[in-house]
Design an enzyme around this catalytic site. Sequence first.
Site, PDB file in Angstrom:
ATOM      1  N   CYS A 216       0.812  -1.219   0.000  1.00  0.00           N
ATOM      2  CA  CYS A 216       0.000   0.000   0.000  1.00  0.00           C
ATOM      3  C   CYS A 216       0.844   1.267   0.000  1.00  0.00           C
ATOM      4  O   CYS A 216       0.308   2.365  -0.112  1.00  0.00           O
ATOM      5  CB  CYS A 216      -0.961  -0.001   1.186  1.00  0.00           C
ATOM      6  SG  CYS A 216      -0.150   0.349   2.760  1.00  0.00           S
ATOM      7  N   CYS A 238      -2.289  -1.136   5.993  1.00  0.00           N
ATOM      8  CA  CYS A 238      -3.007  -2.286   5.409  1.00  0.00           C
ATOM      9  C   CYS A 238      -2.881  -3.549   6.261  1.00  0.00           C
ATOM     10  O   CYS A 238      -3.502  -4.563   5.979  1.00  0.00           O
ATOM     11  CB  CYS A 238      -2.537  -2.555   3.981  1.00  0.00           C
ATOM     12  SG  CYS A 238      -0.924  -3.329   3.865  1.00  0.00           S
ATOM     13  N   ASP A 365      31.261   4.400  -8.933  1.00  0.00           N
ATOM     14  CA  ASP A 365      30.681   5.364  -8.011  1.00  0.00           C
ATOM     15  C   ASP A 365      30.833   4.828  -6.589  1.00  0.00           C
ATOM     16  O   ASP A 365      30.313   3.765  -6.275  1.00  0.00           O
ATOM     17  CB  ASP A 365      29.198   5.525  -8.369  1.00  0.00           C
ATOM     18  CG  ASP A 365      28.471   6.462  -7.426  1.00  0.00           C
ATOM     19  OD1 ASP A 365      29.101   6.949  -6.455  1.00  0.00           O
ATOM     20  OD2 ASP A 365      27.280   6.691  -7.656  1.00  0.00           O
TER      21      ASP A 365
HETATM   22 ZN   LIG Z   1       0.570  -1.648   3.759  1.00  0.00          ZN
END
Ligand SMILES: [Zn+2]
Length: 448
Positions: A216, A238, A365
């Site tokens: 979510c 969630c 890098d």
């Molecule tokens: Zn969640």
Amino acid sequence: MGIRKTLAISSAKVINKLCILFGKQGVTLSGKIAQKICPNILSDLSSQVKKGIYVTCGTNGKTTTNNMLNSFLVDEGFKTICNSTGSNMLNGVIAAFVLNAKINGKIDTDYAVIEIDEASTLRVFPYFKPDYMILTNLFRDQLDRYGEIDLTMDILIRALDMCPDCTIIANADDVLSASLAKKSNHKFLTFGIKDNYKDNQQSTTEIREGAFCQFCGSRLEYNFYHFSQLGSYHCPNCGYKRPDIDFNVDNINLKNGLKFTIHSKDSDFDVASNYRGFYNIYNILAAYSAAKAEGLELKGINKILSNFKPENGRMESFTIGGCNVLLNLAKNPAGFNQNISAVMEDDSPKDLVVVINDNAQDGRDISWLWDVDFERFAGANVKNIVVSGTRAYDMELRFKYSDIESKAIVDVESAISELLTGHTNNLYVLVNYTALYNTRKWLKAKED
Ligand SMILES: [Zn+2]
């Protein structure tokens, strides 16, 4: 097909022998030639595996876990094929099979135990469908080499789509591995360390992946961290949380090797090993869980774990002129932070050499050095620090920002020599990827 197959296998074997003769690594080339001659060679040979195919994926610990699992299976009396040298892209996988085949194209094996680079799964799975995929963890690797972790997860989901019957054996404490297992809709088993281990020398400020819920997008909450992003997490929005753990560890003791108990639904097992470093609990646990998934007893594994020689440069020890030297590879922030924890598990006085190169395989890098929690060395009873390698001065600057004094000596041999005598006789040498080979070779030559 028969003649092509024979030609492919014999060519690969000859090439591999020639390469060894000339001191070269011939595995990748053997695999490449074999497939050129007989494009379907991997499907053909892998279809002859009698009991099952394991693949091991994940950012850190792949080779250790995969080789350990292989030893467990061999100890149980099974014949196996394993890409133990860590050649883990398509050609390396092909070579593991081809070099174990007879000239007539037959292969006699119960299990294949194959480590695969995550990005190569999409190239390998068209040829065989694994029965199990072990997911050790998903950390950020060198920035410019693999790109975003999301890309890796996406690749693994697409690869798993090709093998719907594959069971995933995932690290429950790693939210990225556990979420991936759930997202893929595959059957999965989990391993992890349910409770907070108080003596763990964990960092409090290191940068962690997977701070957000994969379902979510909300910020995850953690009850505790073991290290990096591994720990106990839940999503306040969630409700997604760390899954139940099928293979759980407690009774952890980090003094003089690793001791702990693994609990699963039908057995408890006390592990005693000569490994060091908290993170190796996960490697042992992953291999154990994978073998247990096949219903094996694994009574003899403590003998294997106490005889097991770590791979080159993974907590490998040398004695030089009475000085104990411990060499360890660290190639990304998570690996480095685990190394720092391992150094801190030893509370006696010590000296430290950190070697940082920026060759192509290391990643040019080196900004990732700023994601490593070097500040923790301040509390690690470290007496002297020498920084070395092509980026010794960057490393010196990095320490300076942590208020830790270090001396830069670009030449690695001079750097180590500086601390070998007249100091604590307890020397840790942490190196990144391309520094490993020469450093190890030199230490080996100097060994008492
Ligand atoms: Zn969640």
